[in-house]
Structures are given as structure tokens and as C-alpha cells.
Write a protein that holds these residues in place. Structure first.
Motif, PDB file in Angstrom:
ATOM      1  N   THR A   1      -5.899  19.636  -5.428  1.00 18.94           N
ATOM      2  CA  THR A   1      -6.073  18.343  -5.119  1.00 18.94           C
ATOM      3  C   THR A   1      -5.609  18.096  -6.489  1.00 18.94           C
ATOM      4  N   GLU A   2      -3.947  17.281  -6.789  1.00 18.55           N
ATOM      5  CA  GLU A   2      -4.733  16.747  -8.418  1.00 18.55           C
ATOM      6  C   GLU A   2      -3.987  15.068  -8.250  1.00 18.55           C
ATOM      7  N   GLU A   3      -5.306  14.537  -9.375  1.00 16.74           N
ATOM      8  CA  GLU A   3      -5.148  13.213  -8.412  1.00 16.74           C
ATOM      9  C   GLU A   3      -5.213  12.408  -9.899  1.00 16.74           C
ATOM     10  N   GLY A   4      -3.919  11.395 -10.103  1.00 15.19           N
ATOM     11  CA  GLY A   4      -4.055   9.952 -11.200  1.00 15.19           C
ATOM     12  C   GLY A   4      -3.677   8.799 -10.780  1.00 15.19           C
ATOM     13  N   THR A   5      -4.619   8.357 -11.238  1.00 15.31           N
ATOM     14  CA  THR A   5      -4.801   6.955 -11.167  1.00 15.31           C
ATOM     15  C   THR A   5      -4.140   5.922 -11.849  1.00 15.31           C
ATOM     16  N   LEU A   6      -3.310   5.321 -11.194  1.00 13.45           N
ATOM     17  CA  LEU A   6      -2.007   4.452 -11.367  1.00 13.45           C
ATOM     18  C   LEU A   6      -2.266   2.875 -12.473  1.00 13.45           C
ATOM     19  N   ASN A   7      -1.686   2.128 -12.949  1.00 11.76           N
ATOM     20  CA  ASN A   7      -2.289   0.717 -12.609  1.00 11.76           C
ATOM     21  C   ASN A   7      -1.033  -0.029 -12.506  1.00 11.76           C
ATOM     22  N   LEU A   8      -0.755  -0.084 -11.528  1.00 15.35           N
ATOM     23  CA  LEU A   8       0.609  -0.359 -10.709  1.00 15.35           C
ATOM     24  C   LEU A   8       0.793  -2.539 -11.064  1.00 15.35           C
ATOM     25  N   LYS A  20      -1.665  10.837  -5.398  1.00 15.77           N
ATOM     26  CA  LYS A  20      -2.420  12.535  -5.705  1.00 15.77           C
ATOM     27  C   LYS A  20      -0.978  13.298  -4.989  1.00 15.77           C
ATOM     28  N   LEU A  21      -1.435  14.486  -5.343  1.00 15.28           N
ATOM     29  CA  LEU A  21      -1.384  15.235  -4.563  1.00 15.28           C
ATOM     30  C   LEU A  21      -1.912  16.066  -3.701  1.00 15.28           C
ATOM     31  N   ILE A  22      -2.130  16.187  -2.384  1.00 17.84           N
ATOM     32  CA  ILE A  22      -3.168  16.877  -1.736  1.00 17.84           C
ATOM     33  C   ILE A  22      -2.523  18.007  -0.726  1.00 17.84           C
ATOM     34  N   ASP A  23      -2.973  19.255  -1.213  1.00 14.72           N
ATOM     35  CA  ASP A  23      -3.195  20.699  -0.718  1.00 14.72           C
ATOM     36  C   ASP A  23      -4.212  20.969   0.169  1.00 14.72           C
ATOM     37  N   ALA A  24      -3.942  20.513   1.439  1.00 15.19           N
ATOM     38  CA  ALA A  24      -5.095  20.393   2.777  1.00 15.19           C
ATOM     39  C   ALA A  24      -5.302  22.509   3.258  1.00 15.19           C
ATOM     40  N   GLN A  25      -6.382  22.921   2.759  1.00 14.14           N
ATOM     41  CA  GLN A  25      -5.833  24.616   2.595  1.00 14.14           C
ATOM     42  C   GLN A  25      -7.062  24.415   4.024  1.00 14.14           C
ATOM     43  N   ASP A  26      -7.965  23.384   4.961  1.00 15.73           N
ATOM     44  CA  ASP A  26      -8.417  23.994   5.118  1.00 15.73           C
ATOM     45  C   ASP A  26      -8.562  22.125   6.233  1.00 15.73           C
ATOM     46  N   ASP A  27      -8.693  22.322   7.533  1.00 15.56           N
ATOM     47  CA  ASP A  27      -9.238  21.091   8.115  1.00 15.56           C
ATOM     48  C   ASP A  27     -10.028  19.783   7.273  1.00 15.56           C
ATOM     49  N   LEU A  28      -9.558  18.993   6.648  1.00 15.00           N
ATOM     50  CA  LEU A  28     -10.250  17.820   5.970  1.00 15.00           C
ATOM     51  C   LEU A  28     -11.162  17.059   6.610  1.00 15.00           C
ATOM     52  N   SER A  29     -11.799  16.246   6.566  1.00 13.77           N
ATOM     53  CA  SER A  29     -12.464  15.252   7.437  1.00 13.77           C
ATOM     54  C   SER A  29     -12.161  13.916   7.788  1.00 13.77           C
ATOM     55  N   ILE A  30     -12.530  14.030   9.427  1.00 11.64           N
ATOM     56  CA  ILE A  30     -12.235  13.233   9.865  1.00 11.64           C
ATOM     57  C   ILE A  30     -13.040  11.558   9.303  1.00 11.64           C
ATOM     58  N   GLN A  31     -12.266  10.611   8.892  1.00  7.26           N
ATOM     59  CA  GLN A  31     -12.424   9.579   8.220  1.00  7.26           C
ATOM     60  C   GLN A  31     -11.888   7.894   8.389  1.00  7.26           C
ATOM     61  N   VAL A  32     -11.913   7.282   8.064  1.00  4.32           N
ATOM     62  CA  VAL A  32     -11.679   5.702   8.001  1.00  4.32           C
ATOM     63  C   VAL A  32     -12.393   5.373   6.897  1.00  4.32           C
ATOM     64  N   VAL A 116       0.616  16.955   0.939  1.00  5.06           N
ATOM     65  CA  VAL A 116       1.285  15.604   0.801  1.00  5.06           C
ATOM     66  C   VAL A 116       1.112  14.780  -0.870  1.00  5.06           C
ATOM     67  N   TYR A 117       2.255  13.775  -0.687  1.00  6.30           N
ATOM     68  CA  TYR A 117       2.435  13.615  -1.581  1.00  6.30           C
ATOM     69  C   TYR A 117       1.650  11.120  -1.240  1.00  6.30           C
ATOM     70  N   GLU A 118       0.486  11.283  -1.941  1.00  6.01           N
ATOM     71  CA  GLU A 118       0.091   9.831  -1.354  1.00  6.01           C
ATOM     72  C   GLU A 118       0.105   8.839  -2.378  1.00  6.01           C
ATOM     73  N   VAL A 119       0.524   7.691  -1.686  1.00  2.62           N
ATOM     74  CA  VAL A 119       0.004   6.696  -2.615  1.00  2.62           C
ATOM     75  C   VAL A 119      -0.770   5.994  -1.349  1.00  2.62           C
ATOM     76  N   GLN A 120      -1.878   5.319  -2.309  1.00  7.91           N
ATOM     77  CA  GLN A 120      -2.959   4.505  -1.696  1.00  7.91           C
ATOM     78  C   GLN A 120      -2.969   3.280  -2.788  1.00  7.91           C
ATOM     79  N   GLN A 121      -4.119   2.429  -1.935  1.00  9.21           N
ATOM     80  CA  GLN A 121      -4.603   1.175  -2.805  1.00  9.21           C
ATOM     81  C   GLN A 121      -5.607   2.112  -3.766  1.00  9.21           C
ATOM     82  N   SER A 122      -6.149   1.168  -5.268  1.00 10.07           N
ATOM     83  CA  SER A 122      -7.028   1.730  -5.535  1.00 10.07           C
ATOM     84  C   SER A 122      -8.488   1.807  -5.032  1.00 10.07           C
TER      85      SER A 122
END
Length: 247
Positions: A1-8, A20-32, A116-122
């Protein structure tokens, strides 16, 4: 997993976006994740966490997206405590170039075989609902946050569906236009990029190109300051994503 913090946001005192660029090689936790109001009310920070995924690769993978019809709080709690999360969570097929928008309060997870490529709130506020009885580095079961997770779950939310991204149009194709952020797909026929009141983050997802004279290859990200216009010199197969603050 690669992750970067961006001041947008050029006027922000702290970063307001993560890529983030996330390469899931296993089932990740179910979350909210909570929304902004819950995060602030509980003293957890300024932002909740709304996010979006652009699927870069899928080995016939699935995503956990939302809840099965008729699943209320009591049913979800029972399924989680009995180790039957799969009975309540909805799994959907996903393929490369799909786009998924996930509002805060949506139960979700990445599954094995998807990148996946992920964009999210900080925000790093994650309430883990189910983790396949995995153990942490300390040899103990990883913590779950069922009570808080159920408190922020939106049981009336519209179930997110993976949508095929349209091809990039000249000047870019808008994939997500939300209050929290925008996400635009560009191809080789974007000669310039312009930012206005905020930074933008450019991530190359295919090919390569030169942005204001700086070469970016697959997987690389660069920030464009607010109030700039830069020249893009693409290779023929260039595709890139641009994330910026929402309105």
C-alpha cells in the motif's frame, strides 16, 4: 500500500485530502467511517471520511458495498457478533476502470484481488466491524468497534454500485463531483491543466507524461499549486486522475 497526504485546500490549516494506492492481497476488514458531524461531536477531529475508489486492477474480485436488503441494526449486530458478517453485507463484482463513491456511514471493504486508487477526506477514523478473527502483531485479536460502528452506519443509505468509468473526454471526464472532493479522468488529449483556488493532485494510472516539464510515470503523483496553468506533454497511452477539493 502506498499512501500520501495532500493539502488540497490552499486556505486550510491542515491537510483535507488523502490519496492512496491500495493493493488488496487479502480480504480487508469490513468497516465504516463517521461523517463530519459525528467526528466533531465526539471530539475525533474535523472531518469524517467520505471516499471514492477507481479500480486499477481486478482478478474477478468483489467489493463489500452496503448491506443486504432488510438488514437493520439488530440484524447487523447479531451477524457481526456471531461471526456471520457475510450474511448481512452485500458483495458486488468489480472490474478494472469501475468507479465507486462511498459516503460516510456506508459499510464497505476491499476484497482480495483488487487494486484501487482511493481519494478520501483527511481522516483516519475507522470503525472495524469484522476482521475474520485475525490477530495483530501483539498476537491478540485485532480490536473491533461494533457499538460505534453501528452508531454511524446509515441503514437507509442508497447502496453504492460500481459504475464503469466513461473514456476520458478532451479536457477530462468528471467521475465524482461531491462536496468533499472532485475526481476527474484525463487522457492524452488534455494539453493543459488549470487550478483555481486550491491545489490539485495528479496521479498517472497508465502510460507517462510530462507535467510542467516534470516526467510522471505509472503510479506517481504530483501536486499542482493553486492558481496555476501547466502544460501536459503526453505519451500516446497516458491516463491520469486529478483530485481536488469539492465546492
Amino acid at each position: 500500500t502506498e499512501e500520501g497526504t495532500l493539502n488540497l485546500n490552499s486556505n486550510a490549516s491542515k491537510p483535507q485530502g488523502l490519496i492512496k494506492l491500495i493493493d488488496a492481497q487479502d480480504d480487508l476488514s469490513i468497516q465504516v467511517h463517521p461523517d463530519d458531524a459525528y467526528a466533531r461531536a465526539e471530539g475525533l477531529g474535523t472531518f469524517g471520511k467520505t471516499e471514492a475508489w477507481y479500480v486499477l486492477h481486478s482478478d474477478g474480485a468483489k467489493l463489500a458495498l452496503g448491506l443486504k436488503a432488510g438488514t437493520d441494526e439488530a440484524a447487523l449486530r447479531q451477524a457481526l457478533t456471531e461471526g456471520r458478517a457475510e450474511d448481512a453485507v452485500l458483495y458486488q463484482d468489480v472490474k478494472a476502470e469501475d468507479v465507486v463513491f462511498l459516503k460516510a456511514g456506508t459499510v464497505h471493504a476491499l476484497c482480495s484481488g483488487v487494486m484501487v486508487y482511493e481519494v478520501q477526506q483527511s481522516s483516519d477514523i475507522t470503525f472495524r466491524l469484522y476482521d475474520y478473527e485475525r490477530f495483530g502483531l501483539d498476537g491478540r485479536p485485532r480490536d473491533l468497534h461494533i457499538d460505534r460502528g453501528l452508531a454511524v452506519t446509515d441503514f437507509d443509505a442508497v447502496i453504492p454500485r460500481p459504475d464503469s468509468a466513461p473514456p476520458p473526454a478532451p479536457g477530462g471526464t468528471v467521475l465524482v463531483d461531491a462536496d468533499e472532493f472532485t475526481l476527474i479522468l484525463h487522457g492524452a488529449d488534455t494539453p493543459t491543466l488549470t487550478t483555481f483556488n486550491a491545489f490539485a493532485a495528479v496521479t498517472v494510472i497508465a502510460g507517462k507524461g510530462r507535467f510542467a516539464g516534470v516526467e510522471l510515470i505509472l503510479g506517481r503523483t504530483a501536486l499542482i499549486p493553486a492558481g496555476r496553468e501547466i502544460t501536459v506533454l503526453p505519451a500516446a497511452d497516458l491516463r491520469f486522475l486529478v483530485a481536488a477539493p469539492g465546492c
